[in-house]
Write a protein that holds these residues in place. Structure first.
Motif, short mmCIF file in Angstrom:
data_model
loop_
_atom_site.label_atom_id
_atom_site.label_comp_id
_atom_site.label_asym_id
_atom_site.label_seq_id
_atom_site.Cartn_x
_atom_site.Cartn_y
_atom_site.Cartn_z
N LEU A 180 -15.21 13.37 -2.18
CA LEU A 180 -14.11 12.93 -3.05
C LEU A 180 -12.84 12.67 -2.25
CD1 LEU A 180 -14.61 15.44 -6.02
CD2 LEU A 180 -14.92 12.97 -6.12
N ARG A 181 -12.56 13.57 -1.31
CA ARG A 181 -11.34 13.44 -0.50
C ARG A 181 -11.37 12.15 0.31
NH1 ARG A 181 -12.21 17.42 2.78
NH2 ARG A 181 -11.54 19.02 1.34
N ARG A 182 -12.51 11.86 0.93
CA ARG A 182 -12.59 10.67 1.78
C ARG A 182 -12.58 9.38 0.95
NH1 ARG A 182 -17.17 10.41 6.28
NH2 ARG A 182 -16.58 12.60 6.45
N LEU A 183 -13.26 9.40 -0.19
CA LEU A 183 -13.25 8.22 -1.06
C LEU A 183 -11.83 7.93 -1.54
CD1 LEU A 183 -16.41 8.58 -3.34
CD2 LEU A 183 -16.02 6.91 -1.53
N TYR A 184 -11.12 8.99 -1.91
CA TYR A 184 -9.74 8.79 -2.38
C TYR A 184 -8.88 8.20 -1.28
CZ TYR A 184 -5.02 9.69 -3.98
OH TYR A 184 -3.69 9.53 -4.33
N ARG A 185 -8.97 8.79 -0.09
CA ARG A 185 -8.10 8.34 1.02
C ARG A 185 -8.41 6.92 1.46
NH1 ARG A 185 -3.39 10.13 1.29
NH2 ARG A 185 -3.39 12.26 0.53
N THR A 186 -9.70 6.56 1.52
CA THR A 186 -10.07 5.26 2.10
C THR A 186 -10.11 4.13 1.08
OG1 THR A 186 -12.43 5.77 1.83
CG2 THR A 186 -11.41 6.34 3.95
N LYS A 187 -10.34 4.45 -0.19
CA LYS A 187 -10.55 3.37 -1.17
C LYS A 187 -9.52 3.33 -2.30
CE LYS A 187 -15.32 2.53 -0.15
NZ LYS A 187 -16.63 2.14 -0.64
N LEU A 188 -9.17 4.50 -2.85
CA LEU A 188 -8.26 4.48 -4.00
C LEU A 188 -6.80 4.55 -3.59
CD1 LEU A 188 -7.87 4.41 -7.02
CD2 LEU A 188 -8.36 6.87 -7.12
N PHE A 189 -6.48 5.38 -2.60
CA PHE A 189 -5.08 5.54 -2.19
C PHE A 189 -4.43 4.22 -1.76
CE2 PHE A 189 -1.77 6.30 0.98
CZ PHE A 189 -0.88 7.07 0.24
N PRO A 190 -5.10 3.36 -0.97
CA PRO A 190 -4.47 2.09 -0.59
C PRO A 190 -4.04 1.25 -1.80
CG PRO A 190 -6.40 2.48 0.78
CD PRO A 190 -6.41 3.53 -0.29
N ALA B 299 -2.51 -1.92 -11.26
CA ALA B 299 -2.43 -2.99 -10.26
C ALA B 299 -2.42 -4.36 -10.93
CB ALA B 299 -3.60 -2.88 -9.29
N TYR B 300 -3.24 -4.55 -11.94
CA TYR B 300 -3.26 -5.83 -12.67
C TYR B 300 -1.93 -6.09 -13.38
CZ TYR B 300 -8.33 -6.33 -12.01
OH TYR B 300 -9.59 -6.49 -11.47
N ILE B 301 -1.36 -5.05 -13.99
CA ILE B 301 -0.07 -5.20 -14.71
C ILE B 301 1.03 -5.58 -13.73
CG2 ILE B 301 1.72 -3.99 -16.02
CD1 ILE B 301 -0.57 -2.22 -17.18
N ILE B 302 1.14 -4.83 -12.62
CA ILE B 302 2.21 -5.06 -11.64
C ILE B 302 2.08 -6.46 -11.00
CG2 ILE B 302 3.15 -4.29 -9.41
CD1 ILE B 302 3.88 -2.49 -11.81
N SER B 303 0.86 -6.84 -10.63
CA SER B 303 0.67 -8.14 -9.99
C SER B 303 0.93 -9.29 -10.97
CB SER B 303 -0.75 -8.26 -9.41
OG SER B 303 -1.73 -8.08 -10.42
N THR B 304 0.62 -9.07 -12.26
CA THR B 304 0.91 -10.09 -13.27
C THR B 304 2.41 -10.26 -13.47
OG1 THR B 304 -1.16 -9.56 -14.43
CG2 THR B 304 0.49 -10.80 -15.67
N LEU B 305 3.14 -9.15 -13.49
CA LEU B 305 4.61 -9.21 -13.61
C LEU B 305 5.21 -9.93 -12.41
CD1 LEU B 305 5.31 -5.57 -14.89
CD2 LEU B 305 5.56 -7.68 -16.20
N LYS B 306 4.66 -9.65 -11.22
CA LYS B 306 5.14 -10.32 -10.00
C LYS B 306 4.92 -11.83 -10.09
CE LYS B 306 5.94 -10.99 -5.48
NZ LYS B 306 7.27 -10.88 -4.88
N LEU C 4 -1.47 -9.89 -6.39
CA LEU C 4 -2.84 -9.41 -6.52
C LEU C 4 -3.59 -9.49 -5.18
CD1 LEU C 4 -4.72 -8.35 -8.78
CD2 LEU C 4 -5.63 -10.66 -8.96
N LYS C 5 -4.16 -8.36 -4.76
CA LYS C 5 -4.93 -8.31 -3.51
C LYS C 5 -6.38 -7.95 -3.87
CE LYS C 5 -1.13 -6.92 -0.42
NZ LYS C 5 -0.32 -7.99 -0.89
N PRO C 6 -7.23 -8.98 -4.00
CA PRO C 6 -8.62 -8.76 -4.46
C PRO C 6 -9.39 -7.74 -3.64
CG PRO C 6 -8.10 -11.09 -4.48
CD PRO C 6 -6.97 -10.41 -3.79
N LYS C 7 -9.15 -7.69 -2.31
CA LYS C 7 -9.93 -6.77 -1.47
C LYS C 7 -9.70 -5.31 -1.84
CE LYS C 7 -10.90 -9.46 2.66
NZ LYS C 7 -10.79 -9.52 4.13
N LEU C 8 -8.46 -4.97 -2.19
CA LEU C 8 -8.15 -3.59 -2.58
C LEU C 8 -8.89 -3.23 -3.87
CD1 LEU C 8 -4.29 -3.35 -1.90
CD2 LEU C 8 -6.14 -2.31 -0.58
N LEU C 9 -8.90 -4.16 -4.82
CA LEU C 9 -9.57 -3.93 -6.10
C LEU C 9 -11.10 -3.90 -5.93
CD1 LEU C 9 -7.18 -6.17 -8.11
CD2 LEU C 9 -7.72 -3.83 -8.78
N GLU C 10 -11.61 -4.72 -5.01
CA GLU C 10 -13.05 -4.71 -4.74
C GLU C 10 -13.49 -3.37 -4.16
OE1 GLU C 10 -13.75 -8.08 -2.22
OE2 GLU C 10 -13.24 -9.51 -3.81
#
Length: 539
Positions: free
Chosen positions: A23-33, A306-313, A372-378
């Motif tokens: 869980l710790r590694r998944l959070y740091r490498t995938k969700l935190f960014p 992320a979708y809300i913020i990128s849409t506002l931008k 919107l940065k698709p790679k982060l969401l992917e």
């Protein structure tokens, strides 16, 4: 013992030794960014720390003043803890984390939030007004070896207290709610009322109904009829505040070690206390699953954010009219939600509270938002679709290979064994300590029925017994189990003792008790006891 899993298709495969590390590694490498890029931590919840993945299960107690929160903790542990104050007036004015430690003592809030081993570092954001009202009480207690308990200030009614706190009380509770395993709301059966601030607090915990349990405390101070009315009023009030179709589990009782004032409902209180203890005792066993579930909830919210913020931008002009456009976008935030929901097939229930979001956006510079940065969401989608599923397998493996974890010590041991164990000497347990076979008391009346069924060689067939047993109106599934328990020698017939036993078990069931999974030794007919012991040893 196999307790690792790896991701295929990568040059450097990930090896996770346990769920917490995974869980710790998944959070740091995938969700935190993703969270960091779209300022999730400013809007919703601070970043998770290593201690959040390693800490013991936590129980959060919330309630108005004098509902018995601190007494409840003392009742569980059967021991006073440092900083404890009990009284009818608002005594607990601090958040107290009651945790295990070899040395008894108090750690003040400012020292607590710099300790990397404790899961409280991010509480630093609530400032000195809160930290001066936060402490950790450490003591060597067996209950605390498995769980930690968070005591909270009693909630008063009125605006004055809300202003004089100096910190956002509801926001602090929400922070704890995200990280604890169980939230217990305490109410006083003797003076039931829900203040405005308490209603606000319960609404702030809206996304954590799965962790919520309700205790109607001090129920021994009123009679049965009044208790029914209080229970009904509580359910009605909670239904208006929580606003969900599911009913919150309510435990009724008197959670302290004093004699019951009105003992009419003693059996009810014992059963309710046992159910609550069982619920709390299961927390260590389900802790990894809870952390996994919370990470999934967090990831879903981070994606929507992320979708809300990128849409506002995207909607902001590049040069002129930025302020007016910002105001227009905030005012029409519901339209943005609808657009995001339609474009990305997101459930309406995943969106953050619109009013709170509008307040937060008012102080933000939209031009500094990330597009919107698709790679982060992917990466997050891959985590949810693949990594979490594999980690779930590891959770099951850990559960299977670890010894059964339950909370021990304190009040939890008081009813574990012996005559004060819940249900001891009742139902199928009646007569457990008697020298005489308990069924013998009513056997003469059962014998009268037995001999009307025309037994052959001292036994009645299944068909004959069935005609009599169905008169109880119990379902066939229950009667089938009674037959199996009663046919001790497994010959497909019942003699007079076995027939009496079947009728005794029917009586037990009709009185509202559960049937035993296997026939207890004290219910085995005297003539069959040696045979029963042989069958048991063969199995």
């Amino acid at each position: 013992m196999f307790s690792t899993w790896r991701r295929e298709g990568k040059k450097d495969p990930e090896l996770f030794q346990n769920v917490a590390e995974g869980l710790r590694r998944l959070y740091r490498t995938k969700l935190f960014p993703l969270e960091d890029t779209y300022r999730f931590h400013e809007f919703h919840s601070p970043a998770l720390e290593d201690a959040d993945f390693d800490n013991k299960p936590m129980v959060l107690l919330v309630g108005q003043y004098s509902t018995g929160k601190t007494t409840f903790i003392r009742h569980l542990m059967e021991q006073d803890f440092p900083g404890m104050r009990i009284g009818p007036e608002p005594t607990t004015d601090s958040f107290i984390a009651v945790m295990h430690g070899d040395q008894e003592g108090v750690i003040p809030g400012n020292a607590l939030v710099v300790d990397p081993k404790k899961p409280f570092r991010k509480l630093n954001a609530f400032g000195n007004a809160f930290l001066n009202r936060f402490m950790c009480a450490q003591l060597n207690n067996p209950v605390l070896e498995s769980i930690s308990i968070i005591d909270t200030p009693g909630i008063l009614s009125g605006e004055k207290q809300r202003i004089s706190r100096g910190y956002d009380f509801a926001a602090v509770l929400e922070w704890f709610a995200e990280r604890v395993d169980r939230i217990i709301l305490l109410f006083d059966a003797h003076k039931l009322d829900i203040s405005d601030e308490f209603s606000e607090v319960i609404r702030a915990l809206k996304n954590h109904e799965d962790k919520m349990r309700v205790v109607l405390n001090k129920a021994d101070q009123i009679g049965t009829q009044q208790l029914m009315r209080v229970y009904g009023a509580l359910m009605w009030s909670l239904g208006k505040i929580i606003n969900t179709p599911e009913v919150v589990r309510v435990y009724i009782g008197s959670f302290w070690a004093q004699p019951l004032l009105v003992p009419d409902n003693r059996k009810l209180f014992e059963a309710e206390e046992q159910d609550l203890f069982t619920d709390i005792q299961g927390l260590p066993r389900n802790a990894a699953l809870r952390k996994l579930n919370d990470l999934i909830k967090r990831a879903r919210l981070a994606k929507v954010h992320a979708y809300i913020i990128s849409t506002l931008k995207k909607e902001m002009p590049s040069v002129f009219g930025k302020d007016s456009k910002k105001k227009e976008l905030i005012a029409n935030l519901q339209d943005i939600y609808t657009q995001v929901e339609r474009e990305h097939q997101i459930s309406p229930g995943d969106f953050p509270n619109i009013k709170k979001m509008q307040e937060m956006l008012a102080n933000q510079d939209f031009t500094k938002f990330a597009s919107l940065k698709p790679k982060l969401l992917e990466a997050v989608d891959d985590m949810l679709a693949n990594d979490i599923a594999r980690l779930m397998t590891l959770v099951r493996q850990e559960e299977a290979n670890m010894p059964v974890q339950v909370v021990k010590g304190g009040a939890f041991d008081g009813t574990m064994n012996g005559p004060f164990n819940h249900g001891y000497g009742e139902g199928a347990g009646e007569g457990i300590d008697d020298a005489e076979w308990i069924v013998a008391r009513d056997k003469p009346s059962y014998d009268e029925i037995f001999y009307t069924l025309s037994p052959v060689n001292g036994k009645v067939s299944g068909a004959s017994a069935k005609k009599e047993m169905v008169k109880s109106k119990l379902p066939n599934t229950v009667l089938g189990k009674i037959w199996k328990l009663s046919d001790v020698d497994k010959d497909g017939y019942l003699d007079d003792e076995e027939f009496a036993l079947a009728n005794h078990l029917i009586k037990v069931k009709l009185e509202g008790h559960d049937l035993p999974a296997a026939l207890p030794q004290h219910l085995v007919p005297p003539s069959k006891r040696q045979l029963s012991e042989k069958i048991t040893s063969d199995e």
